[in-house]
Design an enzyme around this catalytic site. Structure first.
Site, mmCIF file in Angstrom:
data_model
loop_
_atom_site.group_PDB
_atom_site.id
_atom_site.type_symbol
_atom_site.label_atom_id
_atom_site.label_comp_id
_atom_site.label_asym_id
_atom_site.label_seq_id
_atom_site.Cartn_x
_atom_site.Cartn_y
_atom_site.Cartn_z
ATOM 1 N N LYS A 192 16.633 -6.569 -5.633
ATOM 2 C CA LYS A 192 16.174 -7.937 -5.336
ATOM 3 C C LYS A 192 14.659 -7.877 -5.102
ATOM 4 O O LYS A 192 14.208 -7.440 -4.050
ATOM 5 C CB LYS A 192 16.909 -8.426 -4.081
ATOM 6 N N GLU A 268 11.064 1.068 4.823
ATOM 7 C CA GLU A 268 9.635 1.407 4.692
ATOM 8 C C GLU A 268 8.863 0.160 5.080
ATOM 9 O O GLU A 268 8.870 -0.831 4.349
ATOM 10 C CB GLU A 268 9.305 1.776 3.236
ATOM 11 N N CYS A 302 0.357 -0.594 2.401
ATOM 12 C CA CYS A 302 0.872 -0.286 3.734
ATOM 13 C C CYS A 302 0.203 0.924 4.371
ATOM 14 O O CYS A 302 0.098 1.012 5.587
ATOM 15 C CB CYS A 302 2.372 -0.057 3.650
ATOM 16 N N GLU A 401 -1.015 -5.746 11.525
ATOM 17 C CA GLU A 401 -1.272 -5.489 10.109
ATOM 18 C C GLU A 401 -1.805 -6.766 9.470
ATOM 19 O O GLU A 401 -1.131 -7.794 9.479
ATOM 20 C CB GLU A 401 0.037 -5.060 9.435
HETATM 21 P P1 NAD Z 1 8.377 -9.254 3.328
HETATM 22 O O1 NAD Z 1 9.014 -8.517 4.431
HETATM 23 O O2 NAD Z 1 7.953 -10.653 3.553
HETATM 24 O O3 NAD Z 1 9.323 -9.305 2.045
HETATM 25 C C1 NAD Z 1 9.816 -8.133 1.433
HETATM 26 C C2 NAD Z 1 11.094 -8.452 0.690
HETATM 27 O O4 NAD Z 1 12.087 -8.855 1.611
HETATM 28 C C3 NAD Z 1 10.989 -9.578 -0.327
HETATM 29 O O5 NAD Z 1 11.756 -9.225 -1.461
HETATM 30 C C4 NAD Z 1 11.625 -10.750 0.393
HETATM 31 O O6 NAD Z 1 12.184 -11.717 -0.495
HETATM 32 C C5 NAD Z 1 12.713 -10.051 1.159
HETATM 33 N N1 NAD Z 1 13.222 -10.765 2.338
HETATM 34 C C6 NAD Z 1 12.547 -11.587 3.185
HETATM 35 N N2 NAD Z 1 13.368 -12.024 4.171
HETATM 36 C C7 NAD Z 1 14.573 -11.427 3.953
HETATM 37 C C8 NAD Z 1 15.813 -11.455 4.644
HETATM 38 N N3 NAD Z 1 15.989 -12.161 5.747
HETATM 39 N N4 NAD Z 1 16.837 -10.725 4.149
HETATM 40 C C9 NAD Z 1 16.683 -9.969 3.039
HETATM 41 N N5 NAD Z 1 15.528 -9.921 2.345
HETATM 42 C C10 NAD Z 1 14.478 -10.634 2.793
HETATM 43 O O7 NAD Z 1 7.166 -8.324 2.876
HETATM 44 P P2 NAD Z 1 6.036 -8.660 1.827
HETATM 45 O O8 NAD Z 1 5.123 -9.655 2.451
HETATM 46 O O9 NAD Z 1 6.677 -8.960 0.498
HETATM 47 O O10 NAD Z 1 5.297 -7.239 1.702
HETATM 48 C C11 NAD Z 1 4.287 -6.829 2.532
HETATM 49 C C12 NAD Z 1 4.800 -5.883 3.589
HETATM 50 O O11 NAD Z 1 5.413 -4.740 2.988
HETATM 51 C C13 NAD Z 1 3.717 -5.324 4.483
HETATM 52 O O12 NAD Z 1 4.105 -5.394 5.829
HETATM 53 C C14 NAD Z 1 3.590 -3.870 4.041
HETATM 54 O O13 NAD Z 1 3.090 -2.996 5.022
HETATM 55 C C15 NAD Z 1 4.984 -3.559 3.664
HETATM 56 N N6 NAD Z 1 5.022 -2.404 2.749
HETATM 57 C C16 NAD Z 1 5.461 -1.206 3.241
HETATM 58 C C17 NAD Z 1 5.474 -0.093 2.418
HETATM 59 C C18 NAD Z 1 5.951 1.250 2.918
HETATM 60 O O14 NAD Z 1 6.258 2.097 2.088
HETATM 61 N N7 NAD Z 1 6.031 1.487 4.201
HETATM 62 C C19 NAD Z 1 5.038 -0.196 1.093
HETATM 63 C C20 NAD Z 1 4.597 -1.433 0.644
HETATM 64 C C21 NAD Z 1 4.612 -2.544 1.482
#
Ligand code: NAD
Length: 501
Positions: A192, A268, A302, A401
């Protein structure tokens, strides 16, 4: 959305609009679609099928069937062949993927040659070799129990149906970082993607359907504009594991939802990593790790070291150097091969970043450069490279962040002070330490509570290196044997006697 024209000419980009469910490329139930917006122009690139909860349920059922009723989990040689086909398909379509990522992610072209596109495509070769190389079973030494010898056989087996939920910042990289090990280990999947970057997933669905023998239902790709469609994965009892990359806030919610059915959860999450520059360090090689780093993909990474900690004796010099580094950053149109920094992903994300900049000023930090929307880039979600000095380590911009091109510089008094400030965070994803003495840099690095560290500029990122966070940066590790084993259950079997079969 506006009617602004793209800034430079570039290839026409068309992504895959359909979902992959049970081996077929399909529209969403009811035919609804959602727009994919180019963050550099604010124009619509095209539409994608907007899956409903019912589509997600069908995908989960297909993944369940494929796991329970096919030989996918046991046939290591077949999985290897399928992953090799997938790798070859990615290689064939490398440039289409490159253009697609520049268009929907706003990634500068420059970045596609490393971690955005070429890196993950090449790394899939590492996972393709895994299925029949890995030792799934091993014996422990014979042990006497109640006077009788007992053999103990330890076996690893795939977990089952894996729900993979990914963010928009490095979407192709992260989609492949989940598909590669989870499939190599013998699981079936529902992927997803984030609503902002659906094509970096749906295109993979098309390649899997049309250019590999991966059986129907083994991989399903379900894009949706509605986060709640992804949430179905976290509560459905037919899903055995969630592998998630995204924000810490969403990670917490996923963990809570998944607890109802006691799923394995692999997370992650976010980071606020510190780059420690000791007083004997070479500033020219250590300061840009953060000053240029925070501009890489506009700070939407990240593991970027967004807190630059500098010994007080070198602080003013470091502030000037960071300012000069940021002034040298070329930014704007991501299709321009000379641009280092592109736009943020969305209007919402830009508002969030600008909000943090205002908060930084309000809390008394000194704005050294940047801080706004560049005057020459009124269209697209751009933010200037921004530097704050004299930042209180407890200030909001030093703790939260931001996920934008915003760097904070904080002075420290000695090594202990640097370690204390670096560890004063809910996160623990990454970091960096630089000193003229490798031993000293290493001893400071050992004290940082984080999953990955650059020591004197050394690079760790590779498919065989486990990546992940301490504390609220996550649970588990991606990549490496550790990452592969996240997708495997452990079974222990006892057998009487001494002869090992
Ligand atoms: P997000 O948490 O808003 O969304 C990530 C995913 O989760 C999307 O596909 C979204 O549709 C889905 N999602 C949102 N709410 C959900 C729910 N209630 N249930 C299931 N799925 C849900 O994150 P983002 O804004 O897309 O990405 C940025 C974040 O990702 C930053 O905090 C960054 O640090 C983190 N990130 C971490 C890593 C790592 O490896 N640690 C790598 C890349 C990004």
């Amino acid at each position: 959305m506006t009617d602004a024209a793209p800034k430079t000419t570039h290839p026409e980009v068309s992504g895959e609009p359909r979902l992959l469910i049970d081996g077929k490329l399909v529209e969403a139930t009811g035919g609804k679609t959602f727009a994919n917006i180019d963050p550099a122009t604010e124009l619509t690139l095209g539409d994608t099928a907007d899956a409903t909860p019912a589509d997600m349920e069908t995908a989960i059922a297909a993944a369940r069937r494929a796991f329970d009723e096919t030989s996918w989990a046991e046939d290591h040689a077949f999985r290897r062949r399928c992953l090799e086909q997938f790798h070859a398909a990615l290689d064939t379509h490398r440039d289409e993927l490159r253009n697609l990522v520049v268009a929907e992610v706003g990634s500068p072209m420059m970045l596609t040659y490393i971690m955005m596109v070429d890196g993950p495509i090449d790394d899939l070769g590492y996972w393709a070799e895994k299925p029949d190389q890995y030792e799934y079973e091993h014996w422990l030494p014979v042990r006497e129990v109640f006077g009788q010898p007992q053999r103990r056989l330890i076996r690893r087996e795939p977990i089952g149906v894996v729900g993979a939920i990914t963010p928009w910042n490095f979407p192709l990289y992260l989609n492949l970082a989940k598909l590669g090990p989870a499939l190599a280990a013998g699981n079936t999947m529902v992927l997803k993607p984030a609503p902002d970057t659906p094509w970096s997933a749906t295109f993979l669905g098309r390649l899997i359907a049309e250019e590999t023998d991966i059986p129907a239902g083994v991989v399903n790709v379900v894009a949706s504009s509605d986060h709640m469609v992804g949430e179905v994965l976290t509560t459905d009892p037919r899903v055995d594991m969630i592998t998630f990359t995204g924000s810490t806030a969403t990670g917490r919610r996923i963990m809570a939802k998944a607890s109802e059915t006691v799923k394995k959860v692999f997370l992650e999450l976010g980071g606020k990593s510190a780059n420690i520059v000791l007083e004997d360090a070479d500033l020219a090689s250590s300061v840009p790790i953060s000053a240029m780093g925070v501009c890489t993909h506009s700070g939407q990474g990240c593991a970027i070291t967004t807190r630059l900690l500098v010994h007080r004796s070198r602080y003013d010099e470091a502030v000037e150097m960071a300012k000069d580094s940021m002034a040298s950053v070329t930014y704007g149109d991501p299709w321009d091969p000379g641009n280092f920094q592109g736009p943020l992903i969305s209007a919402k994300q830009r508002e969030r970043v600008l909000g943090y900049i205002e908060k930084g000023k309000a809390e008394g930090a000194r704005l050294v450069c940047g801080g706004g929307i560049p005057a020459h880039l009124p269209k697209g979600y751009f933010v200037e490279p921004t530097l704050f000095a004299d930042v209180d380590p407890k200030a909001t911009i030093a703790q939260e962040e931001i996920f934008g091109p915003v760097l904070v510089i904080i002075p420290f008094e000695d090594d202990d002070d640097a370690v204390r400030i670096a560890n004063d965070s809910i996160y623990g994803l990454s970091g960096a330490v630089t000193s003229a003495s490798e031993q000293r840099a290493l001893s400071v690095a050992r004290r940082i509570r984080a999953g990955t560290l650059m020591v004197n500029g050394g690079l760790y990122n590779a498919p065989d290196v486990p990546f992940g966070g301490y504390r609220q940066s996550g649970l588990g590790r991606e990549n490496g044997t550790e990452g592969f084993e996240e997708y495997l259950e452990v079974k222990a079997m006892g057998l009487p006697g001494t002869a090992t079969a």
